[in-house]
Design an enzyme around this catalytic site. Structure first.
Site, PDB file in Angstrom:
ATOM      1  N   GLU A  57       0.608   3.538  -7.075  1.00 30.52           N
ATOM      2  CA  GLU A  57      -0.466   4.275  -6.386  1.00 30.52           C
ATOM      3  C   GLU A  57      -1.566   3.337  -5.919  1.00 30.52           C
ATOM      4  O   GLU A  57      -2.005   2.454  -6.663  1.00 30.52           O
ATOM      5  CB  GLU A  57      -1.031   5.319  -7.356  1.00 30.52           C
ATOM      6  CG  GLU A  57      -1.411   6.616  -6.694  1.00 30.52           C
ATOM      7  CD  GLU A  57      -0.211   7.363  -6.117  1.00 30.52           C
ATOM      8  OE1 GLU A  57       0.047   7.224  -4.900  1.00 30.52           O
ATOM      9  OE2 GLU A  57       0.458   8.068  -6.879  1.00 30.52           O
ATOM     10  N   HIS A  58      -1.996   3.573  -4.688  1.00 26.78           N
ATOM     11  CA  HIS A  58      -3.054   2.765  -4.060  1.00 26.78           C
ATOM     12  C   HIS A  58      -2.667   1.293  -3.985  1.00 26.78           C
ATOM     13  O   HIS A  58      -3.522   0.416  -4.090  1.00 26.78           O
ATOM     14  CB  HIS A  58      -4.397   2.944  -4.791  1.00 26.78           C
ATOM     15  CG  HIS A  58      -5.097   4.223  -4.405  1.00 26.78           C
ATOM     16  ND1 HIS A  58      -5.836   4.339  -3.257  1.00 26.78           N
ATOM     17  CD2 HIS A  58      -5.122   5.432  -4.982  1.00 26.78           C
ATOM     18  CE1 HIS A  58      -6.310   5.577  -3.163  1.00 26.78           C
ATOM     19  NE2 HIS A  58      -5.880   6.269  -4.193  1.00 26.78           N
ATOM     20  N   GLY A 147      -2.703  16.521  -2.325  1.00 27.63           N
ATOM     21  CA  GLY A 147      -2.228  15.151  -2.551  1.00 27.63           C
ATOM     22  C   GLY A 147      -0.741  15.018  -2.294  1.00 27.63           C
ATOM     23  O   GLY A 147      -0.093  14.111  -2.814  1.00 27.63           O
ATOM     24  N   ASP A 195       3.153   7.504   2.872  1.00 30.33           N
ATOM     25  CA  ASP A 195       3.387   8.932   3.134  1.00 30.33           C
ATOM     26  C   ASP A 195       4.295   9.137   4.339  1.00 30.33           C
ATOM     27  O   ASP A 195       5.245   9.923   4.304  1.00 30.33           O
ATOM     28  CB  ASP A 195       2.052   9.647   3.367  1.00 30.33           C
ATOM     29  CG  ASP A 195       1.092   9.448   2.216  1.00 30.33           C
ATOM     30  OD1 ASP A 195       1.530   8.958   1.157  1.00 30.33           O
ATOM     31  OD2 ASP A 195      -0.101   9.778   2.376  1.00 30.33           O
ATOM     32  N   TYR A 245     -11.494   6.918  -0.366  1.00 26.47           N
ATOM     33  CA  TYR A 245     -10.264   6.184  -0.080  1.00 26.47           C
ATOM     34  C   TYR A 245     -10.578   4.885   0.658  1.00 26.47           C
ATOM     35  O   TYR A 245     -10.125   3.804   0.284  1.00 26.47           O
ATOM     36  CB  TYR A 245      -9.317   7.065   0.754  1.00 26.47           C
ATOM     37  CG  TYR A 245      -7.975   6.422   1.001  1.00 26.47           C
ATOM     38  CD1 TYR A 245      -6.923   6.605   0.106  1.00 26.47           C
ATOM     39  CD2 TYR A 245      -7.765   5.611   2.113  1.00 26.47           C
ATOM     40  CE1 TYR A 245      -5.693   6.009   0.316  1.00 26.47           C
ATOM     41  CE2 TYR A 245      -6.538   5.008   2.334  1.00 26.47           C
ATOM     42  CZ  TYR A 245      -5.508   5.211   1.431  1.00 26.47           C
ATOM     43  OH  TYR A 245      -4.297   4.605   1.644  1.00 26.47           O
TER      44      TYR A 245
HETATM   45  C1  GLA Z   1      -2.735   8.407   0.344  1.00 29.38           C
HETATM   46  C2  GLA Z   1      -2.409   7.434   1.468  1.00 29.38           C
HETATM   47  C3  GLA Z   1      -1.244   6.533   1.083  1.00 29.38           C
HETATM   48  C4  GLA Z   1      -1.475   5.875  -0.277  1.00 29.38           C
HETATM   49  C5  GLA Z   1      -1.897   6.920  -1.312  1.00 29.38           C
HETATM   50  C6  GLA Z   1      -2.287   6.304  -2.625  1.00 29.38           C
HETATM   51  O1  GLA Z   1      -1.689   9.320   0.165  1.00 29.38           O
HETATM   52  O2  GLA Z   1      -2.098   8.123   2.639  1.00 29.38           O
HETATM   53  O3  GLA Z   1      -1.052   5.557   2.073  1.00 29.38           O
HETATM   54  O4  GLA Z   1      -2.401   4.837  -0.192  1.00 29.38           O
HETATM   55  O5  GLA Z   1      -2.985   7.704  -0.866  1.00 29.38           O
HETATM   56  O6  GLA Z   1      -1.193   5.674  -3.195  1.00 29.38           O
END
Ligand code: GLA
Length: 408
Positions: A57-58, A147, A195, A245
């Protein structure tokens, strides 16, 4: 990002949630919607899924590894060419019809929810495509603001719809990158590639393991019937998520610059420790998350491949703790949901649980034994409601087919 069409809460697009959605029903309902609202007959129907991320994640914008899959919740666009130079677009959740003048290069505009479509159309225009007028109706079973990447689903569904309209096929990677650019330029969210790649490349029974440095997705088997993935939508969405973000992404860029490295793949945990003071707070903690999460994801992919759940579970737990304490993208409700899963524990059938996606609200992912999944879902729901007063949405999902045209 996580909230589709929702930069301005007044324009929030919360797609209709069908708890037990069947893609076939969604497709026929979308055709009915198109006929009722725009008096048109569907000749092109595209579907694209949301995603859930098991771990990583991230770090997609840090050259890391991520392990999402396309879920069986879709955004469907039903439409047809309308013989004009305008797009007329509407959806199940709004009376509004967005009219787009296709003789013009698309720019950000009103209504805001149509910016995702404008951004994708712009990507096609930039590639030299002339887009003919069309009517379109949007219907969704991807929970919005949860999410689960309903915005990537909308972008990928739009791109796939345009492929049908133009009778062309983009390379899947190019399509995902076009959709990511739409998110950057038209929703102003500097997202990574996870995503859109998951929504575009997803396949039944496959995880989309992405090396975000090379940009190469690998389809990894995930078909053990004894495993179930539960998604728990906390129903909480914190409004500052978009700014949060971008701020996190900036911290990682600053961290890398201070460390004097070209890529996070060239950084290890002791580099961060050595430069802890120089990095300063919070960049040192953000950096520790990035480095730790990259190695956790590599370890998790290998644990999963050998069905080593006793290794996988603690990696998911460590990922959540790091997102909560070092990266600071969790929230009280996500922590409560994860804590309930932890209490159920390995003996109760839980393998691992963590927040999933961008954070600041949204959903958790719980990997569990299939034979105990309903019992676990019931406990998560009742204990969460007891603790927060909020009724969550909890559902099982499985890796599903990515963006595609229906009937092709
Ligand atoms: C969002 C962003 C992704 C990713 C996630 C965290 O979904 O669109 O690109 O960075 O957060 O993992």
């Amino acid at each position: 990002m996580t909230t589709p069409l929702a930069l301005n809460p007044a324009n929030r697009f919360t797609p209709m949630l069908q708890i037990n959605p069947d893609l076939t029903d969604l497709v026929s309902d979308a055709a009915v919607g198109l006929a009722t609202r725009l008096k048109s007959k569907a000749t092109i129907t595209a579907a694209a899924p949301g995603r859930v991320n098991l771990i990583g994640e991230h770090i997609d914008y840090c050259d890391g590894f991520v392990m999402p899959f396309a879920i069986d919740r879709y955004i469907v666009i039903a439409g047809c060419a309308n013989g004009t130079t305008e797009a007329r677009i509407t959806s199940a959740i709004s009376e509004e019809i967005a009219i787009l003048d296709l003789t013009k290069t698309q720019e950000v505009g009103e209504p805001k929810w149509a910016n995702y479509l404008r951004g994708v159309i712009r990507g096609f225009q930039d590639r030299g495509h002339h887009i003919p007028g069309f009517d379109a109706y949007i219907l969704s079973s991807v929970p919005g603001g949860a999410g689960l990447s309903s915005s990537a689903a909308l972008e990928c569904a739009t791109a796939t719809f345009l492929e049908g309209l133009l009778d062309t096929v983009l390379d899947t990677r190019e399509k995902a990158l076009l959709c990511q650019k739409a998110e950057h330029d038209f929703a102003h969210v500097p997202c990574g590639i996870m995503d859109q790649f998951a929504s575009a490349f997803g396949k039944p029974n496959r995880l989309v393991l992405i090396d975000c440095q090379s940009g190469e997705p690998e389809l990894v088997p995930f078909e053990n019937p004894d495993l179930t993935v539960l998604i728990s939508n906390t129903m909480v969405h914190h409004e500052l998520s978009d700014g949060g973000y971008a701020a996190r992404r900036k911290h990682t860029e600053d961290g890398l610059a201070i460390l004097g490295k070209a890529s996070w793949r060239d950084v290890n945990a002791s580099d961060v420790q050595t430069h802890w003071e120089k990095l300063g707070d919070p960049i040192n903690r953000r950096s520790r998350h990035v480095v730790g999460e990259i190695s956790r994801t590599i370890a998790a992919a290998s644990a999963l491949a050998r069905n080593d759940f006793e290794t996988l579970g603690p990696l998911m737990a460590a990922s959540h703790d790091s997102l909560r304490d070092d990266f600071e993208v969790s929230c009280k409700e996500l922590d409560i949901m994860v804590e309930i899963a932890r209490k159920i524990g390995r003996n109760g059938g839980v393998i691992g649980a963590r927040m999933t996606g961008g954070g600041f609200g949204g959903s958790t992912v719980t990997l569990c034994e299939s034979r105990k999944a309903s019992e676990i879902a019931n406990t998560l729901a009742s204990e969460y409601e007891k603790a927060t007063g909020i009724k969550p949405q909890i559902f099982a999902s499985r890796p599903s087919l990515g963006a595609h045209l229906i009937g092709k």
